[in-house]
Design an enzyme around this catalytic site. Structure first.
Site, short mmCIF file in Angstrom:
data_model
loop_
_atom_site.label_atom_id
_atom_site.label_comp_id
_atom_site.label_asym_id
_atom_site.label_seq_id
_atom_site.Cartn_x
_atom_site.Cartn_y
_atom_site.Cartn_z
N ALA A 11 -38.27 47.54 -20.70
CA ALA A 11 -37.17 46.88 -21.40
C ALA A 11 -37.47 46.74 -22.90
CB ALA A 11 -36.89 45.52 -20.77
N LYS A 30 -48.69 40.68 -25.52
CA LYS A 30 -49.85 39.79 -25.44
C LYS A 30 -51.13 40.46 -24.95
CE LYS A 30 -48.98 37.55 -20.94
NZ LYS A 30 -48.73 36.25 -20.30
N ALA A 41 -45.17 50.05 -11.48
CA ALA A 41 -44.05 50.39 -10.60
C ALA A 41 -44.35 51.70 -9.88
CB ALA A 41 -42.76 50.50 -11.40
N GLN A 42 -44.07 51.71 -8.59
CA GLN A 42 -44.48 52.86 -7.79
C GLN A 42 -43.30 53.70 -7.32
OE1 GLN A 42 -46.67 51.28 -4.48
NE2 GLN A 42 -48.51 50.90 -5.66
N GLY A 44 -40.01 54.10 -7.61
CA GLY A 44 -39.14 54.91 -8.46
C GLY A 44 -37.97 54.14 -9.02
N GLU A 109 -35.28 54.57 0.04
CA GLU A 109 -35.86 53.23 0.15
C GLU A 109 -34.91 52.33 0.92
OE1 GLU A 109 -37.82 51.50 -3.10
OE2 GLU A 109 -38.82 53.34 -3.66
N HIS A 229 -42.44 40.96 -1.77
CA HIS A 229 -42.55 42.31 -1.23
C HIS A 229 -43.20 42.22 0.14
CE1 HIS A 229 -43.35 46.55 -0.76
NE2 HIS A 229 -42.57 46.77 -1.80
N ARG A 273 -35.45 43.87 2.11
CA ARG A 273 -36.80 43.38 1.84
C ARG A 273 -37.10 41.99 2.38
NH1 ARG A 273 -38.56 45.40 -4.05
NH2 ARG A 273 -39.12 47.42 -3.24
N HIS A 338 -43.12 39.34 -5.73
CA HIS A 338 -42.98 40.67 -6.32
C HIS A 338 -41.99 40.71 -7.48
CE1 HIS A 338 -43.23 44.95 -6.44
NE2 HIS A 338 -41.98 45.14 -6.07
N GLU A 362 -36.81 42.13 -16.68
CA GLU A 362 -37.02 41.14 -15.62
C GLU A 362 -36.90 39.71 -16.15
OE1 GLU A 362 -40.20 42.15 -12.97
OE2 GLU A 362 -40.16 40.20 -11.97
N ARG A 373 -32.82 41.55 -4.75
CA ARG A 373 -32.77 42.84 -5.46
C ARG A 373 -32.84 44.00 -4.48
NH1 ARG A 373 -37.51 46.14 -8.09
NH2 ARG A 373 -38.52 45.33 -6.23
N SER A 378 -34.64 47.52 -10.33
CA SER A 378 -35.06 46.71 -11.48
C SER A 378 -35.45 47.56 -12.68
CB SER A 378 -36.19 45.76 -11.10
OG SER A 378 -37.16 46.43 -10.36
N LEU A 379 -36.10 48.70 -12.45
CA LEU A 379 -36.37 49.58 -13.59
C LEU A 379 -35.03 50.02 -14.18
CD1 LEU A 379 -39.28 51.82 -12.21
CD2 LEU A 379 -39.44 50.16 -14.08
C1 LIG Z 1 -46.61 46.76 -8.25
C2 LIG Z 1 -45.17 46.84 -8.67
C3 LIG Z 1 -44.36 47.88 -8.24
C4 LIG Z 1 -43.02 47.96 -8.63
N1 LIG Z 1 -42.28 49.04 -8.24
C5 LIG Z 1 -41.01 49.16 -8.69
C6 LIG Z 1 -40.25 50.32 -8.39
O1 LIG Z 1 -40.72 51.25 -7.74
N2 LIG Z 1 -38.97 50.39 -8.86
C7 LIG Z 1 -38.41 49.39 -9.60
O2 LIG Z 1 -37.24 49.50 -10.00
N3 LIG Z 1 -39.13 48.28 -9.91
C8 LIG Z 1 -40.41 48.15 -9.49
N4 LIG Z 1 -41.13 47.04 -9.82
C9 LIG Z 1 -40.52 46.04 -10.69
C10 LIG Z 1 -40.48 46.57 -12.13
O3 LIG Z 1 -41.72 47.19 -12.41
C11 LIG Z 1 -40.24 45.47 -13.14
O4 LIG Z 1 -39.16 44.65 -12.75
C12 LIG Z 1 -39.93 46.07 -14.51
O5 LIG Z 1 -40.95 46.99 -14.85
C13 LIG Z 1 -39.82 44.98 -15.55
O6 LIG Z 1 -39.87 45.56 -16.82
P1 LIG Z 1 -39.86 44.61 -18.10
O7 LIG Z 1 -39.95 45.52 -19.27
O8 LIG Z 1 -38.73 43.68 -18.03
O9 LIG Z 1 -41.18 43.71 -17.95
P2 LIG Z 1 -42.70 44.14 -17.88
O10 LIG Z 1 -42.85 45.57 -17.59
O11 LIG Z 1 -43.39 43.19 -16.98
O12 LIG Z 1 -43.21 43.89 -19.38
C14 LIG Z 1 -43.35 42.59 -19.89
C15 LIG Z 1 -44.10 42.68 -21.21
O13 LIG Z 1 -44.08 41.41 -21.87
C16 LIG Z 1 -45.37 41.11 -22.36
N5 LIG Z 1 -45.46 39.65 -22.49
C17 LIG Z 1 -45.29 38.73 -21.52
N6 LIG Z 1 -45.44 37.49 -22.03
C18 LIG Z 1 -45.71 37.63 -23.35
C19 LIG Z 1 -45.98 36.72 -24.41
N7 LIG Z 1 -46.05 35.39 -24.22
N8 LIG Z 1 -46.21 37.21 -25.64
C20 LIG Z 1 -46.19 38.56 -25.87
N9 LIG Z 1 -45.96 39.47 -24.90
C21 LIG Z 1 -45.71 39.01 -23.65
C22 LIG Z 1 -46.29 41.71 -21.30
O14 LIG Z 1 -47.60 41.85 -21.78
C23 LIG Z 1 -45.57 43.03 -21.06
O15 LIG Z 1 -45.89 43.96 -22.06
C24 LIG Z 1 -42.47 46.94 -9.44
C25 LIG Z 1 -43.27 45.89 -9.87
C26 LIG Z 1 -44.61 45.83 -9.50
C27 LIG Z 1 -45.46 44.70 -9.99
#
Ligand SMILES: Cc1cc2nc3c(=O)[nH]c(=O)nc-3n(C[C@H](O)[C@H](O)[C@H](O)COP(=O)(O)OP(=O)(O)OC[C@H]3O[C@@H](n4cnc5c(N)ncnc54)[C@H](O)[C@@H]3O)c2cc1C
Length: 544
Positions: A11, A30, A41-42, A44, A109, A229, A273, A338, A362, A373, A378-379
């Protein structure tokens, strides 16, 4: 405009990349740049990309999983804009896996009525996305602050008397405090898996952005819905075993080798789920808490020797690291926290209810997930809505960025609940001062205390008595917020209180929220709960 983007998962990187064409972008993260939920994320990313699929079918599946609480316009945006955004992701350099004929390979899925989940590196989709987007962001002019912690949002009153966000207070890598001024702050700071003892999320997921937004006065919504999860490997760190493994045909067995999921749901292992997670939790309860088994051995026979390693290289590596050979034996699995459906409430363009503040990914609650969800949405949500937020920044440039209209709020007094029991453990107003302990040591709590309490009382199953006791305990607890880890604990404590209260207020079971003392889904509860600190009130939203 000067745009501060907090977070470098999908995001944050999409927002930064696109916003940099028009604005001065400052990217704050951070840990090291790639560390995020995204990286892990695994399975897809889901999108109706194929001729035998349609956005209408994807919408239908998403609404069904969301258990009556999805925001329909948001789901329509997600599913209709999703396919083009995925093509944009490919254009940005993400190499999704392809079948022998060169077409995108697609997986199945749970609760999807079509094979529409595309993946990269087998089961390393998130890493492929993260690497490609980091490459894209490095190629443009963006000011990057790595290992820099956003402590709080800076809020000021503008000339019209309205509060607006004008920057962030941060902690530099050397521990010193500093401020970054901004015309707009975009929170892309992810979820809060660290609220729970067992989580698939990495250590960075302490809900900092959501807690900061709440302290600053933005609305949060749907916070009582945390998705667990069903299948994390039952070893320390709870690494995820993707749903796609069950999608390919792996089955769940109790310790007597009996397949139990068809006792619970007609779709067996491919039920939604929350149903699978609770089915596993119940099976574990019947065997004194010992993990159940995921049997993927049949997949090698069904395909070819080496299939598991080829299709799921990361999971194969992790199982091996823990001494399992999953081509020959079932592996122990347990549910784990999860994905958080709740977050900072936004409109369809990422605007929050606070001027100058956007939220994407997220950390945001767009309403697409409702009470639960759909896998791999979510991706897609992060991608689609971060893209839209970047467009909205362009449209809002030059004007004072408006507060999001949000979704319609029911304002009848009978629907407003007071929240005095949720103490404020820090404040945006005090954010510019040095960090200090929130309270004396009398009720001092550790992160493990918070995680254990949340797991036991506000986890897969909840009931009023346990929730009430948990709320009282959390209200008495304090943390020492003098370090970055302590500031994270402060955020977890704030969020634990809010989640617990919301779970107590929602007297029904729906989606990921399972109240054993109120097992029915009740029509009168078919609306979101939104939290707002300043008004110290909980407002219920009734969908139009
Ligand atoms: C193991 C696993 C498998 C998954 N598999 C899937 C999948 O197959 N398909 C799917 O759609 N979703 C999947 N998800 C969910 C999906 O990965 C997340 O919902 C999505 O990547 C969220 O993206 P984001 O950019 O919002 O947050 P994130 O990718 O979590 O990024 C958050 C960022 O904010 C930074 N941050 C946080 N707090 C601070 C702060 N105080 N100051 C500065 N920086 C900060 C972090 O360091 C990080 O860089 C999975 C999640 C996990 C954990």
């Amino acid at each position: 405009m000067r745009v501060v983007v907090v977070g470098t998962g999908i995001a944050g990187l999409i927002t930064a990349y696109r916003a940099s064409a028009q604005h001065d972008v400052v990217l704050v993260t951070k840990a090291e740049l790639a560390e995020s939920n995204t990286k892990y994320a695994q399975g897809g990313i889901a999108a109706a990309l194929f001729p035998d699929d349609s956005a209408a079918s994807h919408i239908e599946d998403t609404l069904r999983a969301g258990a009556g609480l999805c925001d329909l316009p948001a789901v329509e945006v997600l599913c209709t804009e999703g396919p083009q955004r995925v093509r944009d992701l490919i254009a940005l350099g993400v190499e999704f896996d392809r079948a022998a004929d060169g077409e995108l390979a697609r997986g199945h899925e749970a609760a999807h009525s079509a094979r529409r989940v595309i993946h990269a590196g087998g089961d390393a989709t998130g890493l492929a996305i993260e690497v490609a987007l980091l490459r894209a962001v490095r190629s443009i002019a963006v000011e990057v602050h790595e290992h820099t912690f956003m402590r709080d949002l800076v809020v000021e009153r503008d000339t019209e008397g309205a509060e607006r966000v004008v920057g962030i207070d941060a902690v530099a890598p050397d521990g010193s405090a500093f401020r970054i001024d901004a015309d707009v702050v975009v929170l892309a700071s992810g979820g809060a898996g660290q609220l729970y003892r067992h989580t698939t999320n990495p250590a960075v997921t302490t809900g900092d952005g959501i807690a900061a937004a709440w302290r600053a006065g933005a609305e949060l919504a749907d916070v009582e819905f945390y998705q667990f999860h069903p299948t994390a490997l039952a070893v320390p760190g709870s690494p995820l075993v993707s749903e796609a493994v069950r999608g390919e045909g792996a089955v769940l067995l109790d310790e007597h080798g009996r397949r139990f999921m068809f006792d619970v749901h007609p779709d067996g292992e491919l039920a939604p789920r929350d149903v699978v997670a609770r089915g596993i939790a119940a099976a574990m309860a019947r065997q004194e808490g010992r993990p159940v088994l995921l049997d993927a051995t049949g997949l090698e026979a069904a395909h070819h020797p080496g299939f598991l390693e080829e299709r799921f290289p990361s999971i194969t590596r992790v199982t091996r690291e823990h001494g399992f050979d999953w081509t020959r034996e079932p592996v122990p699995v347990t549910p784990a926290a999860h994905y958080w459906m709740g977050g900072v409430r936004t409109d369809l363009d990422g605007r929050t209810t606070l001027r100058g503040l956007y939220a994407v990914g997220e950390a945001a609650c767009t309403g697409v997930h409702g009470a639960n969800r759909l896998a791999s949405n979510s991706l897609l949500e992060s991608l689609v809505f971060a893209w839209r937020a970047a467009d909205a920044l362009d449209a809002d440039a030059g004007t004072a960025p408006p507060a999001g209209e949000g979704r319609r709020l029911e304002s009848a007094a009978s629907r407003v609940h007071r929240l005095e029991v949720v103490p404020r453990s820090g404040s945006a107003a005090s954010a510019s001062r040095s960090p200090r302990p929130v309270a004396g040591a009398a009720g001092a709590a550790t992160r493990a205390d918070i995680q254990n309490l949340m797991w036991a009382a506000v986890g897969l199953e909840r009931d009023a008595t346990t929730l009430r006791t948990a709320a009282e305990t959390l209200a008495e607890w304090s943390v020492d917020a003098t370090t970055v880890a302590g500031l994270e604990d402060r955020n977890l404590l704030d969020l634990a209180r809010i989640v617990t209260h919301a779970a107590l207020v929602r007297e029904e079971s729906r989606g990921a929220h399972d109240r054993t003392d109120a097992p029915e889904t009740r029509e009168e509860w078919r609306h979101s709960l939104a939290w707002h600190l300043e008004a110290a009130a909980l407002t219920e939203e009734v969908p139009a």
